[in-house]
Each structure stands twice: as structure tokens, then as C-alpha cells.
Design a protein around this motif. Structure first.
Motif, PDB file in Angstrom:
ATOM      1  N   MET A 210     -11.071 -84.559-115.027  1.00 32.41           N
ATOM      2  CA  MET A 210      -9.091 -84.545-114.456  1.00 32.41           C
ATOM      3  C   MET A 210      -9.162 -83.794-115.633  1.00 32.41           C
ATOM      4  O   MET A 210      -7.842 -83.338-114.543  1.00 32.41           O
ATOM      5  CB  MET A 210      -9.749 -85.681-114.656  1.00 32.41           C
ATOM      6  N   THR A 211      -9.537 -83.934-116.721  1.00 28.55           N
ATOM      7  CA  THR A 211      -8.529 -82.879-117.297  1.00 28.55           C
ATOM      8  C   THR A 211      -8.412 -81.445-117.130  1.00 28.55           C
ATOM      9  O   THR A 211      -7.295 -80.527-117.221  1.00 28.55           O
ATOM     10  CB  THR A 211      -8.351 -83.113-118.666  1.00 28.55           C
ATOM     11  N   GLU A 212      -9.150 -80.356-116.642  1.00 31.35           N
ATOM     12  CA  GLU A 212      -9.635 -79.080-116.472  1.00 31.35           C
ATOM     13  C   GLU A 212      -8.693 -79.266-114.526  1.00 31.35           C
ATOM     14  O   GLU A 212      -8.553 -78.418-114.716  1.00 31.35           O
ATOM     15  CB  GLU A 212     -10.951 -78.999-116.185  1.00 31.35           C
ATOM     16  N   ARG A 213      -9.085 -80.053-113.974  1.00 34.01           N
ATOM     17  CA  ARG A 213      -8.390 -80.556-113.059  1.00 34.01           C
ATOM     18  C   ARG A 213      -6.870 -79.884-113.028  1.00 34.01           C
ATOM     19  O   ARG A 213      -5.601 -79.411-112.465  1.00 34.01           O
ATOM     20  CB  ARG A 213      -8.380 -81.086-112.246  1.00 34.01           C
ATOM     21  N   ALA A 214      -6.636 -81.159-114.201  1.00 28.43           N
ATOM     22  CA  ALA A 214      -4.873 -81.355-114.346  1.00 28.43           C
ATOM     23  C   ALA A 214      -4.431 -79.743-115.282  1.00 28.43           C
ATOM     24  O   ALA A 214      -3.135 -79.237-114.648  1.00 28.43           O
ATOM     25  CB  ALA A 214      -4.205 -82.515-114.423  1.00 28.43           C
ATOM     26  N   ALA A 215      -4.840 -78.818-115.997  1.00 25.61           N
ATOM     27  CA  ALA A 215      -5.191 -77.462-116.586  1.00 25.61           C
ATOM     28  C   ALA A 215      -4.622 -76.884-114.882  1.00 25.61           C
ATOM     29  O   ALA A 215      -3.970 -75.768-115.250  1.00 25.61           O
ATOM     30  CB  ALA A 215      -5.469 -77.162-117.094  1.00 25.61           C
ATOM     31  N   SER A 216      -5.432 -77.348-113.885  1.00 23.53           N
ATOM     32  CA  SER A 216      -4.958 -75.632-113.174  1.00 23.53           C
ATOM     33  C   SER A 216      -4.227 -75.772-112.220  1.00 23.53           C
ATOM     34  O   SER A 216      -3.940 -75.048-111.483  1.00 23.53           O
ATOM     35  CB  SER A 216      -6.765 -76.210-111.822  1.00 23.53           C
ATOM     36  N   ILE A 217      -3.576 -76.928-112.286  1.00 27.40           N
ATOM     37  CA  ILE A 217      -1.820 -76.965-111.493  1.00 27.40           C
ATOM     38  C   ILE A 217      -0.945 -77.495-112.696  1.00 27.40           C
ATOM     39  O   ILE A 217       0.755 -76.952-111.821  1.00 27.40           O
ATOM     40  CB  ILE A 217      -2.257 -78.327-110.520  1.00 27.40           C
ATOM     41  N   GLY A 218      -0.854 -76.508-113.594  1.00 33.70           N
ATOM     42  CA  GLY A 218      -0.176 -76.662-114.922  1.00 33.70           C
ATOM     43  C   GLY A 218       0.081 -77.376-115.126  1.00 33.70           C
ATOM     44  O   GLY A 218       1.435 -77.532-115.953  1.00 33.70           O
ATOM     45  N   ALA A 219      -0.434 -78.670-114.903  1.00 35.25           N
ATOM     46  CA  ALA A 219       0.205 -79.994-115.362  1.00 35.25           C
ATOM     47  C   ALA A 219      -0.919 -80.970-116.764  1.00 35.25           C
ATOM     48  O   ALA A 219      -1.658 -79.779-116.949  1.00 35.25           O
ATOM     49  CB  ALA A 219      -0.105 -81.306-114.589  1.00 35.25           C
ATOM     50  N   THR A 220      -0.082 -81.915-117.095  1.00 35.08           N
ATOM     51  CA  THR A 220      -1.398 -82.090-118.837  1.00 35.08           C
ATOM     52  C   THR A 220      -1.923 -83.749-118.195  1.00 35.08           C
ATOM     53  O   THR A 220      -1.560 -84.790-117.644  1.00 35.08           O
ATOM     54  CB  THR A 220      -0.324 -82.340-119.937  1.00 35.08           C
ATOM     55  N   LEU A 221      -3.394 -84.090-118.978  1.00 37.99           N
ATOM     56  CA  LEU A 221      -3.605 -85.566-118.613  1.00 37.99           C
ATOM     57  C   LEU A 221      -3.800 -86.091-119.359  1.00 37.99           C
ATOM     58  O   LEU A 221      -4.119 -85.621-120.629  1.00 37.99           O
ATOM     59  CB  LEU A 221      -4.697 -85.294-117.404  1.00 37.99           C
ATOM     60  N   THR A 222      -2.967 -87.526-120.168  1.00 39.70           N
ATOM     61  CA  THR A 222      -3.066 -88.556-121.095  1.00 39.70           C
ATOM     62  C   THR A 222      -4.335 -89.779-121.128  1.00 39.70           C
ATOM     63  O   THR A 222      -4.049 -89.618-119.393  1.00 39.70           O
ATOM     64  CB  THR A 222      -2.144 -88.573-121.525  1.00 39.70           C
ATOM     65  N   ILE A 223      -4.718 -89.451-122.069  1.00 37.26           N
ATOM     66  CA  ILE A 223      -5.588 -90.688-121.825  1.00 37.26           C
ATOM     67  C   ILE A 223      -5.518 -91.754-122.699  1.00 37.26           C
ATOM     68  O   ILE A 223      -5.608 -90.845-124.652  1.00 37.26           O
ATOM     69  CB  ILE A 223      -7.452 -90.644-121.823  1.00 37.26           C
ATOM     70  N   GLU A 224      -4.866 -92.909-122.436  1.00 34.96           N
ATOM     71  CA  GLU A 224      -4.851 -93.648-123.419  1.00 34.96           C
ATOM     72  C   GLU A 224      -5.572 -94.245-123.283  1.00 34.96           C
ATOM     73  O   GLU A 224      -5.837 -95.259-122.871  1.00 34.96           O
ATOM     74  CB  GLU A 224      -3.473 -94.636-123.578  1.00 34.96           C
ATOM     75  N   SER A 225      -6.971 -95.468-124.785  1.00 41.08           N
ATOM     76  CA  SER A 225      -7.840 -96.567-124.297  1.00 41.08           C
ATOM     77  C   SER A 225      -8.008 -96.648-125.374  1.00 41.08           C
ATOM     78  O   SER A 225      -8.212 -95.805-126.563  1.00 41.08           O
ATOM     79  CB  SER A 225      -8.859 -95.992-123.314  1.00 41.08           C
ATOM     80  N   ARG A 226      -8.149 -98.295-125.562  1.00 37.80           N
ATOM     81  CA  ARG A 226      -9.116 -98.747-127.115  1.00 37.80           C
ATOM     82  C   ARG A 226     -10.160 -99.641-126.193  1.00 37.80           C
ATOM     83  O   ARG A 226      -9.543-100.466-125.611  1.00 37.80           O
ATOM     84  CB  ARG A 226      -7.720 -99.882-127.509  1.00 37.80           C
ATOM     85  N   PRO A 227     -10.895-100.710-127.625  1.00 31.56           N
ATOM     86  CA  PRO A 227     -12.004-101.336-126.889  1.00 31.56           C
ATOM     87  C   PRO A 227     -11.407-102.662-126.391  1.00 31.56           C
ATOM     88  O   PRO A 227     -10.330-102.732-127.391  1.00 31.56           O
ATOM     89  CB  PRO A 227     -13.067-100.929-127.779  1.00 31.56           C
ATOM     90  N   GLY A 228     -11.594-103.201-125.305  1.00 28.54           N
ATOM     91  CA  GLY A 228     -11.115-104.570-124.808  1.00 28.54           C
ATOM     92  C   GLY A 228      -9.430-104.566-124.879  1.00 28.54           C
ATOM     93  O   GLY A 228      -8.935-105.604-124.613  1.00 28.54           O
ATOM     94  N   GLN A 229      -9.118-103.504-124.287  1.00 32.34           N
ATOM     95  CA  GLN A 229      -7.425-103.369-124.161  1.00 32.34           C
ATOM     96  C   GLN A 229      -6.842-102.483-122.558  1.00 32.34           C
ATOM     97  O   GLN A 229      -6.738-102.006-122.545  1.00 32.34           O
ATOM     98  CB  GLN A 229      -6.692-103.138-125.343  1.00 32.34           C
TER      99      GLN A 229
END
Length: 236
Positions: A210-229
Motif C-alpha cells: 500500500m505504501t509503494e502504491r501511494a508513492a507511485s501516484i505522488g501520495a503519502t500513506l500513514t499508518i497509525e496503530s496500537r495494540p488493542g486500539q
């Protein structure tokens, strides 16, 4: 993200450029080839893998019936066959899901929002997961390449939620403000620990893709995650 896309007005006139028309034509040919390949893989899974798994399941079921007539010391063999039957069913279910995924090809030719809604409707037929959709039609005409990549990221993110998140609820949203387009998938699942940036080293190939695909169109991908949340994936 600054300069994620150029001025919205430019999208409405990109097809007048001969070079852009050629790129669009090549991309369309690539999309057709990809869809044909996915259909071929789906047929092969059905005609070969699924058929063989069915045959294996029948053989194991017959063996299990024969073991029912064996003395008590065969209990270990019975459990082993039961485990094998359960594993075959699990693999068969996975193959069916892959086949369905290969066949699910929403059309993003004209409207990304409609394609996302159609895809979610197909997903809800296969999973008890509650998926809320907030994807109004965009006031700008995105290039076909951008629409396809955003669609692919949404599909990958939702598939990850279904397979790994143990979530009950997920929200898919698509928003637009000025020159910024934001796609977001947020779930209430188990979440995970984001230590370091090497996603491939942790086996998180879906996130890496997903990160590489976003970069291919000049976009950024942000992942936010925490265990249990839960987890939130945003592409801008």
C-alpha cells in the motif's frame, strides 16, 4: 500533504495532450491485461486447486469413517484425521475468498466513490464486519491511474482488516479539500505495534505494498496503530 495533486482544473483537460492520451491508452491496455490474468487465475484455482481440495476432503472423510470402527487405541489417528479435515476446510475457505477477490473488479472508469461503495456491498455479503462508508462523489476528475491506485489501496486495507484485525467495525471515508484528496480506512480491531519502518522485515507486506502504491501516484500513506486500539490507514 502538500502538492499531492496538481490543480483540480488540470485534470479535466489532461486528455488533450497527445502524450497523456498515449499514457492513458497504455494504462487501459495494462488494466485489461491485468483483469484477464486475474480471471484466468480464478478459473485455475476453481478447476484445479478447489477440485483437488474437494477430493482430498472426501478421502479424509472416508478414512475417518473407517477409523470409527477401529479399537480405542486408534483415537490418536482419529484426532489427526479430524485436524487434517479442519485444515483442508480452512484452506478451501481461503481459496474461495481469493477467487471472490479476483472476481471483484469495481469499475473506477468514471466514479471512484461509486466503485468504493459497490466494493463494500460485495464485501458485506462475505463478512459479518460492519463497514460504514462515507465517500461522496469528488468534485474533481482524478486521472485514471490515481483512481485505480486509491481503489487498490482501499481493497488491500479492507482485506487486511477482515483477515487480521479481529475488528467488528470499520469506517471507509473519502474526502476532498482544495487540492487534497484523502482516503481513510479505520477499524476497531486488535491493532499492532509499529516499531521501526521496515514493514517487510515484520512480514507486513500488505502495508508495504500500500505504501509503494501511494508513492507511485505522488501520495503519502500513514499508518497509525496500537495494540488493542485499532488501526487507521490514511492516504493523501
Amino acid at each position: 500533504m502538500d502538492n499531492a495533486f496538481t490543480d483540480p482544473g488540470s485534470y479535466r483537460h489532461h486528455s488533450t495532450d497527445p502524450e497523456n492520451r498515449l499514457i492513458e491508452h497504455l494504462f487501459e491496455r495494462l488494466r485489461e491485461a491485468r483483469n484477464a490474468e486475474r480471471a484466468a487465475i480464478s478459473r485455475e484455482l476453481h478447476d484445479s486447486v478447489s477440485r483437488n481440495l474437494t477430493g482430498l476432503s472426501l478421502i479424509l472423510a472416508r478414512l475417518r469413517r473407517e477409523l470409527d470402527h477401529q479399537p480405542p487405541h486408534a483415537e490418536g489417528s482419529k484426532r489427526a484425521v479430524d485436524d487434517a479435515l479442519a485444515l483442508v476446510e480452512e484452506i478451501s475457505s481461503s481459496v474461495r475468498n481469493v477467487m471472490a477477490e479476483l472476481r471483484m473488479q469495481p469499475d473506477v472508469e468514471s466514479d471512484l466513490a461509486t466503485a468504493l461503495i459497490d466494493y463494500v456491498e460485495l464485501l458485506t455479503e462475505r463478512t459479518p464486519l460492519r463497514i460504514d462508508v462515507n465517500v461522496p462523489a469528488l468534485p474533481i476528475d482524478l486521472p485514471q491511474t490515481v483512481k485505480v491506485v486509491l481503489m487498490q489501496i482501499a481493497q488491500e486495507a479492507l482485506t487486511n482488516v477482515i483477515q487480521h484485525a479481529e475488528a467488528r467495525h470499520v469506517i471507509l471515508s473519502l474526502t476532498h479539500k482544495d487540492a487534497l484528496v484523502r482516503l481513510r480506512v479505520q477499524d476497531d480491531g486488535c491493532g499492532f505495534c509499529l516499531d521501526g519502518d521496515d514493514l517487510s522485515a515484520k512480514g507486513s507486506y500488505g502495508l508495504l505494498i500500500m505504501t509503494e502504491r501511494a508513492a507511485s501516484i505522488g501520495a503519502t500513506l500513514t499508518i497509525e496503530s496500537r495494540p488493542g486500539q485499532g488501526t487507521r490507514i490514511t492516504v493523501e
